[in-house]
Write a protein that holds these residues in place. Structure first.
Motif, PDB file in Angstrom:
ATOM      1  N   ALA A  15      -6.829  -4.966   4.144  1.00 51.01           N
ATOM      2  CA  ALA A  15      -6.899  -5.070   2.686  1.00 51.01           C
ATOM      3  C   ALA A  15      -7.656  -3.878   2.094  1.00 51.01           C
ATOM      4  O   ALA A  15      -7.266  -3.339   1.060  1.00 51.01           O
ATOM      5  CB  ALA A  15      -7.567  -6.377   2.276  1.00 51.01           C
ATOM      6  N   VAL A  16      -8.722  -3.467   2.768  1.00 52.74           N
ATOM      7  CA  VAL A  16      -9.535  -2.366   2.247  1.00 52.74           C
ATOM      8  C   VAL A  16      -8.747  -1.059   2.250  1.00 52.74           C
ATOM      9  O   VAL A  16      -8.788  -0.278   1.303  1.00 52.74           O
ATOM     10  CB  VAL A  16     -10.836  -2.218   3.078  1.00 52.74           C
ATOM     11  N   THR A  17      -7.992  -0.833   3.321  1.00 56.78           N
ATOM     12  CA  THR A  17      -7.374   0.484   3.485  1.00 56.78           C
ATOM     13  C   THR A  17      -5.902   0.511   3.075  1.00 56.78           C
ATOM     14  O   THR A  17      -5.254   1.539   3.219  1.00 56.78           O
ATOM     15  CB  THR A  17      -7.459   0.922   4.965  1.00 56.78           C
ATOM     16  N   SER A  18      -5.377  -0.605   2.590  1.00 58.27           N
ATOM     17  CA  SER A  18      -3.941  -0.655   2.308  1.00 58.27           C
ATOM     18  C   SER A  18      -3.506   0.490   1.391  1.00 58.27           C
ATOM     19  O   SER A  18      -4.082   0.707   0.322  1.00 58.27           O
ATOM     20  CB  SER A  18      -3.591  -1.980   1.642  1.00 58.27           C
ATOM     21  N   PRO A  19      -2.471   1.230   1.820  1.00 54.12           N
ATOM     22  CA  PRO A  19      -1.972   2.314   0.981  1.00 54.12           C
ATOM     23  C   PRO A  19      -1.123   1.794  -0.174  1.00 54.12           C
ATOM     24  O   PRO A  19      -0.809   2.534  -1.105  1.00 54.12           O
ATOM     25  CB  PRO A  19      -1.111   3.133   1.952  1.00 54.12           C
ATOM     26  N   VAL A  20      -0.778   0.518  -0.124  1.00 51.17           N
ATOM     27  CA  VAL A  20       0.038  -0.059  -1.188  1.00 51.17           C
ATOM     28  C   VAL A  20      -0.801  -0.128  -2.453  1.00 51.17           C
ATOM     29  O   VAL A  20      -2.002  -0.398  -2.400  1.00 51.17           O
ATOM     30  CB  VAL A  20       0.509  -1.475  -0.778  1.00 51.17           C
ATOM     31  N   SER A  21      -0.165   0.111  -3.590  1.00 53.44           N
ATOM     32  CA  SER A  21      -0.996   0.198  -4.793  1.00 53.44           C
ATOM     33  C   SER A  21      -1.398  -1.174  -5.328  1.00 53.44           C
ATOM     34  O   SER A  21      -2.465  -1.327  -5.901  1.00 53.44           O
ATOM     35  CB  SER A  21      -0.296   1.016  -5.863  1.00 53.44           C
ATOM     36  N   VAL A  22      -0.549  -2.186  -5.157  1.00 53.33           N
ATOM     37  CA  VAL A  22      -0.919  -3.500  -5.684  1.00 53.33           C
ATOM     38  C   VAL A  22      -1.194  -4.469  -4.529  1.00 53.33           C
ATOM     39  O   VAL A  22      -0.306  -4.780  -3.738  1.00 53.33           O
ATOM     40  CB  VAL A  22       0.180  -4.069  -6.600  1.00 53.33           C
ATOM     41  N   VAL A  23      -2.435  -4.889  -4.432  1.00 52.93           N
ATOM     42  CA  VAL A  23      -2.837  -5.743  -3.308  1.00 52.93           C
ATOM     43  C   VAL A  23      -3.405  -7.049  -3.858  1.00 52.93           C
ATOM     44  O   VAL A  23      -4.256  -7.040  -4.747  1.00 52.93           O
ATOM     45  CB  VAL A  23      -3.914  -5.039  -2.451  1.00 52.93           C
ATOM     46  N   GLN A  24      -2.893  -8.156  -3.332  1.00 50.74           N
ATOM     47  CA  GLN A  24      -3.468  -9.460  -3.671  1.00 50.74           C
ATOM     48  C   GLN A  24      -4.102 -10.030  -2.409  1.00 50.74           C
ATOM     49  O   GLN A  24      -3.414 -10.249  -1.412  1.00 50.74           O
ATOM     50  CB  GLN A  24      -2.364 -10.437  -4.114  1.00 50.74           C
ATOM     51  N   VAL A  25      -5.389 -10.259  -2.457  1.00 53.57           N
ATOM     52  CA  VAL A  25      -6.038 -10.912  -1.317  1.00 53.57           C
ATOM     53  C   VAL A  25      -6.275 -12.358  -1.703  1.00 53.57           C
ATOM     54  O   VAL A  25      -7.035 -12.648  -2.628  1.00 53.57           O
ATOM     55  CB  VAL A  25      -7.378 -10.238  -0.971  1.00 53.57           C
TER      56      VAL A  25
END
Ligand code: ATP
Ligand code: MG
Length: 742
Positions: A15-25
């Motif tokens: 989650a911290v390093t995801s290159p995806v721009s929209v992240v839902q945790v």
């Protein structure tokens, strides 16, 4: 390994390093969502090379905000860290409006009407026009409409029912009133900021990432704001937990989670499944409670700690006995823990603030220090509001409400009727109340309102007080204003201490102590503001095409007042070093954790609350309360309420599937069987008295021999407060309960 990622599990690292721009945790309580969000902010700075002022973070608690700032300071230094745009949605919106609000016609010195102000304004409108709507309801309804983005005009255009017509008039008079006094209420901050960013997207041209904690409790207008803030890069990280959605009464929309996935199809969802906060037993009990919601999808949640101690569920004879029990347990477990637990490791979480009275009394009697969070705001206490209203008059005399609040406090023989008359006159003449006050005092114009000689003299005195303060104590533009001088001027000019003595014979000393506390807070806040902390407007960088307001327009006084208005219930922070038991509402405890948690008054009518319509949400509230606990959890319920009515144990904990997680028997008190080393493991703390496990066991044996005297009866198995039917395994209606709803 990157120092940023140390101590994170794989899913958290993703989650911290995801290159995806929209992240839902999306993850359950205690799974490290806030920790992960913090690390991602730092990651944006270190790896994505964003500057702190490119990042907006909306957090719910001051603790999360501080943690985040501490970490980031470590990476980028203090000066840079202070440029991070971090705060609640409201405070972020306020910053944009202060900086660029003139673009949409907002006066640069706008004040903020807090909930109490809004109520007072609506009450006056309703009384004046003899409307039948209940002011409190009208206020919430206006707030709900604003949260949906419905303005007074569009409501009026759509309303068909007669009742609605009246309400529409209240709504539009309220808006007019705010405008005339140059005020924005809490909802306006969001609504107007949305308007600003829609019309002038360049205000956010430097924003490259938006991160939001506790996303499940955002409402529609906050959702709009999030999209607008992130419009340039569409880089958004949200963390949240649908099971902890507890703010629907403030229009929070759980649907915003799914809406986000539709509107941002690029979003990835990351689930976290390990719980790092609570013992296995506590987690089991909390899950058993939440799983009673049949509409809820099943989820994994793995305890990383040992099972620990069974939570306690106790029935006690009366509210006072319950309070006594809580205090005894605090004393006893503290002693037993042999230095592991301090008072600040304890929290008592209540459904509504008024439930804490008897507990406060018992704590006081036992000499245990405590602090209150989430009840009445400190700044809403009567004596504090008077001083704040003086400050507001001085800061902006066109604020009619502030003047109404203090023109006759302490008494200057200006009666209610006179004030009402003057207010109406001001409205008719389309001038501020202050204008009339000036005219009267300087004998320039005779008001149409009839004034007695004493009233006229009183008004003149008031005029002099405010006018002198403005002349002598307000700094010229650019110079810092000495808040303390201002407050002491008000205190001496009004003989405030004598006024309190006279008006509050019973508790004037406590009230005076509050005033002294305000002086202390003003000193702290003034220092922090002078150093550019908290609401440093300079965190918003210059953008092309938009004229900047010079910083000097926002002086220390108005910054102080803004900070006061935006201080939420949870914001009051007495510093970590004081060891005090915390008493808080469950709502305000969201996101926090304590080694030992008590949830008292777990009966139908209290939890679920008798006025609550949505019982699923009430269940989630209990779940939030229970999951604040790390090592020890106590639920309790008085057999009789203070008014002597019998209670029925809350339906959320009365089923067998839930009860099996609790120790219900008085004598088998949970902590007695506990091993202090287990506690130390769960808390990841060295216990000063426990060098090694063996020593620990020995100590425990000794402690157990030396039982805490206050629970002698319990240990002997004769607990007078213990309802008989508890022996029968407790079948659901509560001991001795006759099923009457409180
Ligand atoms: P809530 O839903 O209640 O807000 P949360 O998901 O935000 O909870 P955090 O407050 O971030 O959870 O973390 C809970 C506790 O677990 C904190 O004390 C945190 O330091 C700890 N924690 C989180 N992740 C880890 C980990 N990977 N290893 C050890 N401890 C962790
Ligand atoms: Mg959290």
């Amino acid at each position: 390994m990157d120092v940023l990622l140390q101590g994170l599990n794989d899913a958290q690292k993703d989650a911290v390093t995801s290159p995806v721009s929209v992240v839902q945790v999306l993850a359950p309580p205690g799974s490290g969502k806030t920790k992960t969000l913090t690390a991602r902010v730092a990651y944006h700075i270190n790896h994505d090379r964003l500057q702190p002022w490119n990042i907006i973070v909306c957090t719910f608690t001051i603790k999360a905000a501080r943690e985040m700032k501490d970490r980031i300071r470590g990476f980028v230094g203090e000066k840079m860290e202070s440029k991070l745009i971090l705060g609640t949605f409201h405070s972020v919106a306020r910053r944009f409006l202060s900086r660029y609000g003139h673009e949409i016609g907002i006066d640069k010195n706008f004040g903020i009407a807090d909930t109490e102000d809004s109520k007072a304004i609506i009450k006056r409108i309703v009384t004046r026009y003899q409307y039948t709507v209940e002011p409190g309801h009208a206020r919430s309804r206006i707030s709900r409409l604003k949260a949906k983005g419905t303005s007074a005009e569009s409501f009026a255009a759509k309303s068909k029912k007669v009742d609605d017509n009246e309400f529409a008039q209240v709504y539009s008079s309220y808006q007019e009133h705010l405008k005339a006094s140059n005020l924005l209420d809490y909802d306006d901050l969001l609504v107007r900021c949305v308007e600003l960013l829609q019309r002038h997207p360049s205000c956010v041209s430097t924003i490259q990432a938006v991160l939001i904690d506790e996303y499940q409790d955002t409402n529609n207008i906050q959702y709009e704001l999030m999209k607008l803030l992130a419009q340039r890069t569409r880089r958004i990280t949200i963390v949240g937990d649908p099971d902890q959605s507890i703010y629907s009464f403030r229009s929070a929309e759980i649907q915003n989670l799914y809406r986000m996935r539709e509107e941002f199809p690029e979003a990835v969802v990351i689930n976290l499944e390990n719980n790092y906060r609570s013992s296995g037993y506590i987690l089991g009990a909390a899950l058993a409670v939440i799983e009673q919601d049949e509409s809820r999808p099943e989820k994994a949640l793995i305890a990383t700690h040992c099972v620990g101690e069974q939570p306690a569920l106790r029935h006690l004879a009366t509210v006072n006995v319950e309070a006594q029990w809580i205090v005894d347990e605090i004393k006893r477990s503290k002693t037993l823990s042999a230095g592991l637990l301090n008072y600040n490791d304890y929290a008592i979480l209540v459904r509504s603030a008024n439930l804490s009275l008897s507990i406060e009394r018992e704590l006081g009697r036992a000499g245990i220090p405590y602090r209150m969070v989430g009840g009445k705001r400190f700044f809403d206490r009567a004596e504090i509001r008077v001083i704040l209203n003086y400050l507001r008059c001085i800061s902006n005399p066109d604020n009619n409400d502030a003047i109404v609040g203090v023109i006759n406090t302490p008494s200057r023989k200006v009666g209610d009727k006179t004030v009402k008359g003057l207010l109406e006159e001001a409205e008719v003449k389309k001038v501020s109340l202050w204008r009339l006050v000036c005219d009267i005092a300087q004998k320039r114009k005779t008001p149409t309102t009839k004034l007695s000689t004493p009233a006229e003299q009183g008004i003149t005195l008031f005029f002099r007080l405010i006018n002198n303060a403005r002349k002598k104590l307000l700094p010229v533009a650019g110079e810092p204003c000495n808040l303390l001088d201002l407050i002491s001027y008000i205190l001496t000019q009004t003989s405030f201490e004598a006024y309190l003595k006279q008006s509050y014979k019973e508790n004037w000393k406590d009230r005076w102590a509050n005033v002294e506390e305000l002086v202390g807070q003003a000193t702290q806040m003034a220092t922090a503001l002078a150093e550019g902390e908290e609401i440093g407007d300079d965190a918003l960088p210059a953008v092309d095409g938009i004229e900047q307001r010079p910083d000097t327009t926002v002086d220390t006084l108005s910054k102080f007042l803004v900070n006061v208005a935006l201080a939420t219930e949870v914001e009051r922070d007495d510093g970590e070093e004081l060891s005090q038991v915390t008493i808080s509402t469950i709502h305000a405890a969201k996101g926090l954790e304590w080694p030992v948690v008590f949830v008292p008054a777990v009966y139908d009518g209290s939890l679920p609350h008798s006025r609550a319509e949505n019982h699923d949400e009430e269940r989630r509230l209990l779940y939030v309360g229970m999951t604040r606990a790390q090592a020890l959890l106590y639920l309790s319920c008085p057999v009789k309420q203070s008014g002597q009515e019998q209670t029925t144990l809350s339906k959320f904990v009365s089923s067998k599937s839930v009860q099996k997680y609790f120790s219900q028997r008085g004598p088998d008190f949970a902590f007695k069987r506990s091993t202090v080393p287990d506690l130390a493991t769960i808390l990841r703390r060295p216990c000063p008295a426990l060098e090694d496990i063996e020593a620990a066991r020995k100590l425990l044996e000794r402690l157990e021999d030396d039982k805490y005297p206050a629970t002698r009866e319990e240990i002997d198995g004769v607990d007078p407060s213990w309802g008989a039917s508890w022996d029968d395994g407790f079948s659901g209606s509560g001991p001795g309960g006759n099923g009457t709803q409180p």
